[in-house]
Design an enzyme around this catalytic site. Sequence first.
Site, PDB file in Angstrom:
ATOM      1  N   HIS A   1       2.040   1.878  -3.450  1.00  0.00           N
ATOM      2  CA  HIS A   1       1.002   2.505  -4.271  1.00  0.00           C
ATOM      3  C   HIS A   1       0.962   4.018  -4.040  1.00  0.00           C
ATOM      4  O   HIS A   1       0.836   4.807  -4.988  1.00  0.00           O
ATOM      5  CB  HIS A   1      -0.373   1.907  -3.945  1.00  0.00           C
ATOM      6  CG  HIS A   1      -0.508   0.464  -4.268  1.00  0.00           C
ATOM      7  ND1 HIS A   1       0.137  -0.142  -5.323  1.00  0.00           N
ATOM      8  CD2 HIS A   1      -1.233  -0.521  -3.675  1.00  0.00           C
ATOM      9  CE1 HIS A   1      -0.179  -1.423  -5.366  1.00  0.00           C
ATOM     10  NE2 HIS A   1      -1.004  -1.676  -4.367  1.00  0.00           N
TER      11      HIS A   1
ATOM     12  N   ILE B   1       4.099 -11.079   1.654  1.00  0.00           N
ATOM     13  CA  ILE B   1       3.019 -11.782   2.355  1.00  0.00           C
ATOM     14  C   ILE B   1       2.915 -13.222   1.858  1.00  0.00           C
ATOM     15  O   ILE B   1       2.654 -14.142   2.640  1.00  0.00           O
ATOM     16  CB  ILE B   1       1.688 -11.033   2.214  1.00  0.00           C
ATOM     17  CG1 ILE B   1       1.800  -9.635   2.843  1.00  0.00           C
ATOM     18  CG2 ILE B   1       0.555 -11.804   2.884  1.00  0.00           C
ATOM     19  CD1 ILE B   1       0.533  -8.808   2.785  1.00  0.00           C
TER      20      ILE B   1
ATOM     21  N   THR C   1       0.828  -1.204   0.000  1.00  0.00           N
ATOM     22  CA  THR C   1       0.000   0.000   0.000  1.00  0.00           C
ATOM     23  C   THR C   1       0.863   1.255   0.000  1.00  0.00           C
ATOM     24  O   THR C   1       0.559   2.242  -0.679  1.00  0.00           O
ATOM     25  CB  THR C   1      -0.933   0.010   1.222  1.00  0.00           C
ATOM     26  OG1 THR C   1      -1.770  -1.151   1.187  1.00  0.00           O
ATOM     27  CG2 THR C   1      -1.813   1.255   1.238  1.00  0.00           C
TER      28      THR C   1
END
Length: 349
Positions: A47, A179, A44
């Site tokens: 981004h 992840i 994130t």
Amino acid sequence: MTGTMLALVKERPERGAILTKVNIPSIAEDEVLVKIDYASICGTDVHIYVWNEWAQNRIKTPHIMGHEFSGHVVETGRSVRGFKEGDFVSSETHIYCGHCYQCHTGHSEVCQNLQILGVDRAGAFAEYIAVPERVLWKNDPSIPAAWASIQEPMGNALDTVNSEPVAGKTVLVTGAGPIGVLAVGIAKAFGATQLFVSDLSDYRLDLAKSMGADFVFNPSRDDMEAVIKEQTQGIGVDVVLEMSGSEKAMHQGLKALTPGGRMSMLGLPERPVTIDLTNEVIFKEIRIYGITGRKIFSTWQTVSRLLASRIVDPSSAITHQLKFEDWQTGMDAMVAGTCGKVVLQIAGR
């Protein structure tokens, strides 16, 4: 507490960020001020840094980035009762309202009034952060501070793996980003019998092997379908953990999945995808789970115990531990995909 602090700020609506001085945040009566020890970089954050379409529609600049961290409490609001100065803490990043239908029915991770730390309010790439008491987590002191900073993304991996039990199951992980690599270690810990991993990056496939993958594939050159069929006696895998957000990887995963199997999806496609529901899902009786956030706080309890017991050792997944001032090196590695988890040392650097 008053004064200034270093923070990584998305200053303007364009690619980039700057490390600069800003005011230390003040806290409300139900909040806690935390001095951050370590913060890790998430997709994130990438981004927001590159300023993609999602970030342009969501982030208001100037904005402090980051949401995965560990640190110590330095100040508490007057209504705070569960934490005190000196407590070693991290935070759930989904700040829930506690009043909507989802919160009342055990799904506060998808609260209707959700705020996300580092997205909708000031984040953790800073020397201090203000966090509501209700989402703060008291860390086991035996967990290294760098490890404690990755509990939030590790919780994503845990819930993706454990949508249903994996003990005795064969598992394919599509996407060996940070992840996905953590998911390999978790699936192994929870009893998966064979772990297959696919990714276009040989670097990340090596990380997956170090976390316990039995077979790794680069789909650009390897015949993944043939190897999986051979290793599973023609059955296919019982479980697919989709971590890539790639439409092609989704189709490969659904093809490798045995009829009656399960796919859990955490990867975020950049645009809508097309799936043949009739043949890839319905006629194969596939169960598909969408995963976002973590169960608050049952997932945290499990992750904490896995780390404290060393049943899952994330050392192989943490490829970079950098000083805060070297954040650009870590961000560049994240953008290029030449890293696992990147952790920034904020305090004591």
